[in-house]
Write a protein that holds these residues in place. Structure first.
Motif, PDB file in Angstrom:
ATOM      1  N   ARG A  55       0.891  -1.170   0.000  1.00  0.00           N
ATOM      2  CA  ARG A  55       0.000   0.000   0.000  1.00  0.00           C
ATOM      3  C   ARG A  55       0.928   1.219   0.000  1.00  0.00           C
ATOM      4  NH1 ARG A  55      -4.277  -0.818   4.610  1.00  0.00           N
ATOM      5  NH2 ARG A  55      -4.801   1.326   4.086  1.00  0.00           N
ATOM      6  N   SER A  56       0.641   2.237   0.798  1.00  0.00           N
ATOM      7  CA  SER A  56       1.534   3.403   0.740  1.00  0.00           C
ATOM      8  C   SER A  56       2.671   3.317   1.747  1.00  0.00           C
ATOM      9  CB  SER A  56       0.728   4.690   0.974  1.00  0.00           C
ATOM     10  OG  SER A  56       0.109   4.651   2.251  1.00  0.00           O
ATOM     11  N   GLY A  57       2.653   2.295   2.604  1.00  0.00           N
ATOM     12  CA  GLY A  57       3.630   2.222   3.692  1.00  0.00           C
ATOM     13  C   GLY A  57       5.025   1.785   3.282  1.00  0.00           C
ATOM     14  N   GLY A  78      -4.310   0.086  -4.122  1.00  0.00           N
ATOM     15  CA  GLY A  78      -4.731   1.466  -3.919  1.00  0.00           C
ATOM     16  C   GLY A  78      -4.415   2.273  -5.165  1.00  0.00           C
ATOM     17  N   THR A  79      -4.347   3.595  -5.002  1.00  0.00           N
ATOM     18  CA  THR A  79      -4.232   4.473  -6.172  1.00  0.00           C
ATOM     19  C   THR A  79      -2.800   4.975  -6.414  1.00  0.00           C
ATOM     20  OG1 THR A  79      -6.455   5.228  -5.650  1.00  0.00           O
ATOM     21  CG2 THR A  79      -5.220   6.548  -7.241  1.00  0.00           C
ATOM     22  N   GLY A  80      -2.267   5.731  -5.448  1.00  0.00           N
ATOM     23  CA  GLY A  80      -0.999   6.437  -5.658  1.00  0.00           C
ATOM     24  C   GLY A  80       0.182   5.486  -5.756  1.00  0.00           C
ATOM     25  N   VAL A  81       0.988   5.673  -6.799  1.00  0.00           N
ATOM     26  CA  VAL A  81       2.184   4.824  -6.960  1.00  0.00           C
ATOM     27  C   VAL A  81       3.454   5.640  -6.699  1.00  0.00           C
ATOM     28  CG1 VAL A  81       1.188   3.080  -8.497  1.00  0.00           C
ATOM     29  CG2 VAL A  81       2.094   5.179  -9.478  1.00  0.00           C
ATOM     30  N   PRO A 283      -4.535  10.201  10.230  1.00  0.00           N
ATOM     31  CA  PRO A 283      -3.294   9.521   9.786  1.00  0.00           C
ATOM     32  C   PRO A 283      -3.465   8.720   8.489  1.00  0.00           C
ATOM     33  CG  PRO A 283      -4.289   8.343  11.617  1.00  0.00           C
ATOM     34  CD  PRO A 283      -5.181   9.517  11.351  1.00  0.00           C
ATOM     35  N   HIS A 284      -3.640   9.416   7.384  1.00  0.00           N
ATOM     36  CA  HIS A 284      -3.778   8.805   6.052  1.00  0.00           C
ATOM     37  C   HIS A 284      -4.879   7.730   6.072  1.00  0.00           C
ATOM     38  CE1 HIS A 284      -1.382   7.974   2.113  1.00  0.00           C
ATOM     39  NE2 HIS A 284      -2.684   7.734   1.933  1.00  0.00           N
ATOM     40  N   LEU A 285      -6.072   8.196   6.381  1.00  0.00           N
ATOM     41  CA  LEU A 285      -7.201   7.258   6.543  1.00  0.00           C
ATOM     42  C   LEU A 285      -8.173   7.282   5.362  1.00  0.00           C
ATOM     43  CD1 LEU A 285      -8.216   7.741  10.321  1.00  0.00           C
ATOM     44  CD2 LEU A 285      -6.802   5.953   9.301  1.00  0.00           C
TER      45      LEU A 285
END
Ligand SMILES: NC(=O)c1ccc[n+]([C@@H]2O[C@H](COP(=O)([O-])OP(=O)(O)OC[C@H]3O[C@@H](n4cnc5c(N)ncnc54)[C@H](O)[C@@H]3O)[C@@H](O)[C@H]2O)c1
Ligand SMILES: O=C(O)[C@H](O)COP(=O)(O)O
Length: 528
Positions: A55-57, A78-81, A283-285
């Motif tokens: 994911r983004s982590g 998810g979306t952002g790469v 927190p990035h929810l």
């Protein structure tokens, strides 16, 4: 390009459905979220996996990608790469894919919820009551009704935010370089240039990717020309709003409130911003709902399975050519492009910075095909020279590195065909023409010489030129037999300016072409 997905590593918190789907399809899965924060160990572990899901982590940097000696695919649930070095992945021929639609609703709802919460001081009110206070006067709010909301980025989330906030009676204005004023009007958003937007907006919400043009999009300069008291919402990416400029604007009253879900560094290091009484934060929810997480987990797993089975490639962000290579209709055209590229490489002394390619698609059904056929032709062209794992993902990048210029063009017409013209400075151009018939790739012309029955391309092929002679083929056939191979097909072209082309299919490649060279003008061996 066939993916062999035996082992997949998951390094962020992903819903169980992802693991279940992969395992059901015979893929071994290891989930180790501790690796997201332990780069050294991840560098070591990644060597053992064909696929990675994040994911983004997890920061999937170039060194992680390059350490993944068997890594073929990186999936973003998810979306952002932006946490994945897509350039490094492309260079290594690793597919990067995401599941962009799966969390749109959740992110849009979170944006609207934050806008409401900020305007009515809900977090501050809750906090004060927990502290035993009853501060009715301190938390006087304002209405959203009648206010102007500026939406920067009119993609999936931006549009969903617009329709929800319109129901609150807000006027929606917005900007997106890829969305026209007419299209924007369909979503009841008045499209404007950014300079016009800033002085009009009571609220600004950003829904853009973090890319160089959007870094610090909301800056000190913007605060200086914005309405006094403008409120800022960022549920997109940290870095789109300049955090120092925001803090300064909150302190001097130019900004009346901020609602932040994402930060330049996560967890955020700008403690003064988070602690500011007019800033609310999460927190990035944005995507953290049961529904969104189930969707993205299922989607990324299914996309991996489909790619491994060669069914289709959905969600690939760096492999347009490969996505098309898996569609039944495009497959033979991609094979044709690769084969024509390989044949084109035999028409120049060497493929280098002097090499110019023109890739022309013809026929209405071929409109738009140039984009992915270019990768296919370049892959065929460079395959001989680049030993280091060239594929449809990284071929355009290798071409750029080698200085090869490739242009595409589309011409209308009733017949669908592909034309490749190769030229080097100071030398005459050579043209190849071909088409797809059913599942076959057919060459019809090479350097002015016509194959009257078409030549079906594929496998190991010997290409030789020479004047037409009944003597040549028997001597070549004898040399092939002496070389330990056998002939599977033969196509001869018409003669043009004293030269004709022969394409001979071989059961296995020849080790040595010396015996054939003596009897022909030129000879090459290619794998199509
Ligand atoms: N906080 C979260 O948990 C969360 C959840 C989902 C998505 N996101 C983020 O939200 C953002 C938007 O996602 P999306 O699914 O709507 O993406 P999208 O691709 O559908 O839309 C993004 C839009 O931004 C536009 N754009 C690009 N450059 C621009 C510029 N300079 N100015 C204005 N517009 C520009 C694009 O043309 C596109 O229409 C992404 O950054 C994504 O990573 C965050
Ligand atoms: O781009 C996204 O999809 C969101 O930022 C969600 O990120 P997450 O999967 O880490 O919650």
């Amino acid at each position: 390009m066939v993916l062999t997905l035996r082992r997949v590593l998951i390094t962020d918190e992903i819903a169980q459905q992802c693991i279940d789907i992969l395992k059901r399809n015979g893929i071994e899965v290891v989930k180790n979220t501790a690796l997201a924060k332990n780069k050294g160990q991840l560098l070591n572990e990644i060597k053992e996996f064909d696929g990675l899901v994040v994911r983004s982590g997890t920061k999937v940097s170039a060194d992680i990608i390059n350490a993944g000696s068997r890594l073929q695919i990186i999936g973003r649930a998810g979306t952002g790469v932006d946490n994945i070095d897509c350039e490094a992945a492309t260079r290594k021929g690793v597919i990067v894919m995401n599941t962009p639609g799966g969390n749109t609703m959740s992110a849009a709802e979170h944006t609207c919820a934050m806008m409401c919460a900020m305007t009515r001081h809900i977090p501050q009110g809750t906090e004060s009551m927990r502290a035993g206070r009853w501060d009715r006067k301190k938390y006087m709010g304002s209405e959203l009704y009648g206010k102007t909301l500026a939406i920067i980025g009119l993609g999936r989330i931006g549009r969903e935010v617009a329709s929800r906030m319109q129901s609150f009676g807000m006027t929606t204005i917005g900007y997106d370089p890829l969305v026209s004023a007419e299209e924007s009007a369909e979503f009841k958003i008045e499209w404007m240039e950014l300079e016009k937007i800033w002085p009009l907006a009571d609220y600004v919400t950003v829904h853009v990717p973090l890319i160089p043009p959007t870094k610090n999009l909301i800056s000190e300069k913007v605060f200086n020309i914005a309405k006094k008291g403008v409120r800022i919402i960022n549920v997109a990416r940290g870095g789109i709003v300049d955090e120092s400029a925001l803090l300064e604007a909150l302190n001097n009253g130019q900004c009346g409130g901020a609602a932040l879900d994402v930060f330049l560094e996560e967890p955020p290091t700008n403690k003064d911003l988070i602690a500011h009484p007019l800033c609310i934060s999460t927190p990035h929810l944005g995507a953290s709902t049961v529904e969104a997480q189930t969707r993205v987990a299922e989607e990324i797993a299914q996309q991996f399975v489909d790619a491994a089975e060669g069914k289709e490639l959905i969600g690939a962000v760096n492999a347009a050519a490969l996505s098309n290579a898996l569609s039944e209709a495009s497959k033979p055209w991609v094979a044709l492009g690769q084969a024509m590229g390989a044949l084109a490489s035999t028409l120049v002394p060497t493929v280098n910075g002097d090499t110019q390619l023109q890739i022309i698609t013809q026929g209405s059904s071929m409109k738009g095909a140039g984009a992915y056929l270019k990768s296919a032709v370049l892959m065929g062209l460079l395959k001989v020279q680049v030993n280091n794992g060239i594929n449809l993902v990284n071929a355009p990048m290798f071409a750029k590195d080698n200085g090869v210029q490739a242009k595409t063009e589309h011409k209308e017409g009733s017949a669908s065909q592909l034309v490749v013209i190769i030229q080097q400075n100071g030398l005459a151009p050579h043209q190849l023409t071909g088409h797809a018939a059913g599942s076959s790739a057919i060459l019809t012309e090479m350097s002015g010489c016509v194959f009257p029955n078409g030549c079906t391309l594929g496998g190991n092929v010997l290409v030789y030129t020479g004047p037409y002679s009944t003597q040549t083929f028997p001597t070549v056939a004898a040399a092939i037999s002496q070389g330990g191979s056998s002939i599977t097909s033969y196509s001869g072209s018409s003669e043009q300016k004293g030269v004709c082309y022969s394409l001979v299919g071989l059961e296995s490649p020849l080790q040595n072409l010396d015996a054939i060279k003596q009897n022909v003008n030129s000879v090459h061996q290619v794998s199509l």
